[in-house]
Design an enzyme around this catalytic site. Structure first.
Site, mmCIF file in Angstrom:
data_model
loop_
_atom_site.group_PDB
_atom_site.id
_atom_site.type_symbol
_atom_site.label_atom_id
_atom_site.label_comp_id
_atom_site.label_asym_id
_atom_site.label_seq_id
_atom_site.Cartn_x
_atom_site.Cartn_y
_atom_site.Cartn_z
ATOM 1 N N HIS A 233 0.832 -1.212 0.000
ATOM 2 C CA HIS A 233 0.000 0.000 0.000
ATOM 3 C C HIS A 233 0.872 1.269 0.000
ATOM 4 O O HIS A 233 0.551 2.258 0.653
ATOM 5 C CB HIS A 233 -0.998 -0.002 1.156
ATOM 6 C CG HIS A 233 -0.420 -0.047 2.539
ATOM 7 N ND1 HIS A 233 -1.045 -0.704 3.584
ATOM 8 C CD2 HIS A 233 0.691 0.503 3.084
ATOM 9 C CE1 HIS A 233 -0.349 -0.560 4.685
ATOM 10 N NE2 HIS A 233 0.713 0.185 4.405
ATOM 11 N N HIS B 233 -1.787 5.142 9.575
ATOM 12 C CA HIS B 233 -0.508 5.858 9.650
ATOM 13 C C HIS B 233 -0.707 7.198 10.372
ATOM 14 O O HIS B 233 -0.448 8.257 9.829
ATOM 15 C CB HIS B 233 0.059 6.069 8.256
ATOM 16 C CG HIS B 233 0.286 4.803 7.489
ATOM 17 N ND1 HIS B 233 -0.736 4.124 6.852
ATOM 18 C CD2 HIS B 233 1.416 4.086 7.262
ATOM 19 C CE1 HIS B 233 -0.245 3.045 6.261
ATOM 20 N NE2 HIS B 233 1.048 2.996 6.494
ATOM 21 N N HIS C 54 10.960 -3.136 3.413
ATOM 22 C CA HIS C 54 11.343 -1.727 3.295
ATOM 23 C C HIS C 54 11.662 -1.161 4.668
ATOM 24 O O HIS C 54 11.153 -1.620 5.689
ATOM 25 C CB HIS C 54 10.273 -0.891 2.599
ATOM 26 C CG HIS C 54 8.950 -0.776 3.294
ATOM 27 N ND1 HIS C 54 8.145 -1.852 3.586
ATOM 28 C CD2 HIS C 54 8.264 0.319 3.731
ATOM 29 C CE1 HIS C 54 7.033 -1.443 4.167
ATOM 30 N NE2 HIS C 54 7.082 -0.122 4.280
ATOM 31 N N GLU D 73 4.820 -5.147 8.485
ATOM 32 C CA GLU D 73 3.483 -5.014 7.912
ATOM 33 C C GLU D 73 3.000 -6.310 7.271
ATOM 34 O O GLU D 73 1.793 -6.532 7.136
ATOM 35 C CB GLU D 73 3.461 -3.887 6.876
ATOM 36 C CG GLU D 73 3.598 -2.498 7.470
ATOM 37 C CD GLU D 73 3.602 -1.412 6.418
ATOM 38 O OE1 GLU D 73 3.521 -0.228 6.790
ATOM 39 O OE2 GLU D 73 3.703 -1.730 5.206
#
Length: 279
Positions: free
Chosen positions: A12, A59, A193, A240
């Site tokens: 995402h 977030h 990441h 995630e």
């Protein structure tokens, strides 16, 4: 009864949403990342899900350090796109399915999962980018969406095993809902990441693709990956991917892959995408 017909895994990355909104998807840098979703948009048009249970992480748009639910389910009629600092994304309002959401919430709590029930919540790129990737630019989203937010931002996040078990409990909840509904479960976020520190920009394609392999078939080894391995091998934001395990757990004992896509880099992040069906 309602039934789960498919699972979708998808990164995402907020820059994917920006590329869509700014008309940059055909640019040389972005085109390879988006090409892997052409098949899925055609498939979704034929699959026509009634409801998507969309597992994502907020977030700091709906939650911050004052309130950190481990698992939160959105039971509202609708959810507005969040303003993440540059104004809300120009995407449709997300329309919920309160009847199914409340049924799932009750079933999960009876099943000993302590869910946080949310009746008002804006949804950020964690939820809207996957919708854009799978459905394209729309005046209205083609299905109802039940947001399921997971804490993977602040320690301690839930274990992979707990996420997989939550997916299994969601499957039981959906199967006990009396209305005929075609339901998909999406797991979003990842892949490898890291956005800060000495390892910023870390991408681990070997680990990522092994993780994709593990979502296919009847092996449940991924549910036992410890947090430290995600941190070591996939960077601080790689955790995630435990959200993908909720999707996988909801699909039952075994899965078959209908489509797979992996691309690096996209804004210093690995793009992973998988479409699965239960077998």
């Amino acid at each position: 009864m309602a039934r789960i017909t498919a699972g979708v895994a998808c990164s995402h990355i907020p820059a994917l949403g920006a590329a869509i909104d700014l008309g940059k998807t055909d640019e040389a840098y972005w085109a390879p990342a988006f090409a892997g979703f052409d098949w899925t948009r055609r498939w979704e048009a034929e699959a026509k899900p009634d409801v998507v249970i969309l597992v994502y992480n907020d977030h700091a748009s709906a939650f911050d350090m004052r309130i950190i639910p481990t698992f939160a389910i959105g039971c509202a009629d609708e959810f507005q796109p969040a303003d993440e600092g540059w104004g809300p994304r120009p995407v449709p309002t997300v329309i919920g399915h309160p009847d199914l959401a409340w049924h799932i919430a009750q079933s999960l709590i009876v099943d000993e999962f302590d869910m946080t029930i949310i009746n008002e919540m804006d949804v950020d790129h964690g939820l809207t980018v996957p919708l854009s990737m799978m459905f394209g630019q729309r005046e209205a989203w083609p299905c109802r969406v039940i947001p399921l937010a997971v804490n993977v931002v602040t320690y301690p996040p839930p274990s992979g095993n707990r996420c997989w078990a939550l997916g299994e409990a969601i499957a039981r909840a959906v199967a006990s809902f009396p209305e005929e509904l075609n339901v998909q479960v999406w797991g979003t976020g990842g892949m490898s990441h890291q956005l800060q520190g000495p390892r910023a920009g870390l991408i681990n394609p070997v680990w990522d693709n092994d993780f994709l392999d593990g979502l296919i078939g009847d092996d449940d080894r991924l549910r036992r990956i410890p947090h430290i391995e995600y941190l070591r091998e996939t960077g601080s934001e790689g955790i995630e991917m435990v959200m993908w395990l909720i999707m996988r757990g909801a699909l039952g004992k075994a899965t078959r892959a209908l489509h797979r896509h992996y691309h690096v880099p996209a804004s210093n992040t690995a793009v992973g995408h998988l479409v699965l069906e239960p077998v």
